[in-house]
Design a protein around this motif. Sequence first.
Motif, short mmCIF file in Angstrom:
data_model
loop_
_atom_site.label_atom_id
_atom_site.label_comp_id
_atom_site.label_asym_id
_atom_site.label_seq_id
_atom_site.Cartn_x
_atom_site.Cartn_y
_atom_site.Cartn_z
N ARG A 1 -3.23 -9.44 1.04
CA ARG A 1 -2.53 -8.77 0.03
C ARG A 1 -3.16 -8.83 -1.47
O ARG A 1 -3.31 -8.10 -2.17
CB ARG A 1 -1.22 -9.01 -0.03
CG ARG A 1 -0.32 -8.26 -0.79
CD ARG A 1 -0.29 -6.84 -0.74
NE ARG A 1 0.44 -6.18 -1.83
CZ ARG A 1 0.53 -5.04 -2.27
NH1 ARG A 1 -0.24 -4.04 -1.68
NH2 ARG A 1 1.25 -4.34 -3.07
N ARG B 1 -2.16 -2.70 2.38
CA ARG B 1 -1.27 -1.52 1.60
C ARG B 1 -0.16 -2.00 0.86
O ARG B 1 0.17 -1.94 -0.24
CB ARG B 1 -1.07 -0.35 2.54
CG ARG B 1 -2.31 0.41 2.74
CD ARG B 1 -1.75 1.30 3.60
NE ARG B 1 -2.81 2.29 4.13
CZ ARG B 1 -3.51 3.23 3.55
NH1 ARG B 1 -2.92 3.57 2.16
NH2 ARG B 1 -4.37 4.23 3.97
N SER B 2 0.59 -2.72 1.69
CA SER B 2 1.96 -3.32 1.34
C SER B 2 2.16 -4.74 1.32
O SER B 2 1.47 -5.46 2.01
CB SER B 2 2.87 -2.65 2.46
OG SER B 2 4.32 -3.18 2.13
#
Length: 230
Positions: A159, A165-166
């Motif tokens: 991340r 993405r999240s």
Amino acid sequence: MMSEPGSRRGRAHDAQAAREAILNAAEAVFAEHGFDGARIDAIATLAGYNKSLIFQYFDDKLGLYAEILKRADREMAELQAHMLTPLLADESVASDAQRFRTLLETMVQAVFDYFLGHPRFMRILLWEQAEGWRAYAKIASQLSTEDVDRFGALFRTARKAGLLRSDFHPVIQLTLLVQICQSYLAFLPLYQMLIPDEDVSSAAAVAGTREHVITLVVAGMIVDSPQTKP
């Protein structure tokens, strides 16, 4: 050389065989009836051993149930280790787009294949969901979290590197990955009823679906960039 009757090695072998027979029988009964509905009498009958031996090895029904989930944990960890170790050996895996994609694809494949080969364990998890995870909550502290911790740290690194993405909690992302694989396989009988003229359950059809599930899950997790497109 074969061990003599009554030898320590022979007794150990017999005890191990008995434990495995009991675990296999218990897995079948828990899969059929859930934790609450399973009966030790039924497990003993199916295993071919008396109840006193079950209590000697596993203490009680909950202890027996815990051993089944621990065994599944070990088997899945061994499968993942076999498939993922070469990828995890590369320290850049969580910061390199293509390597991280390959890691996620391999993770989904490992989970899908485990459930495909262990339908009774999958049914046990479905029972847990239906019963609000009550039995699982009583034994959760006995189950290993090593893999969850390891992949959680990996996801956090990915991340930060801009690959995921999240920032949704890594444990939830990992669990959703498992749920999607489990859900498709659990719904196979329904799919066959809804589209009876389609082949959805042959080995070839399931293999094709596995590839679709891998693409679906991974595409939803990673950032869509030229580097990560298949």
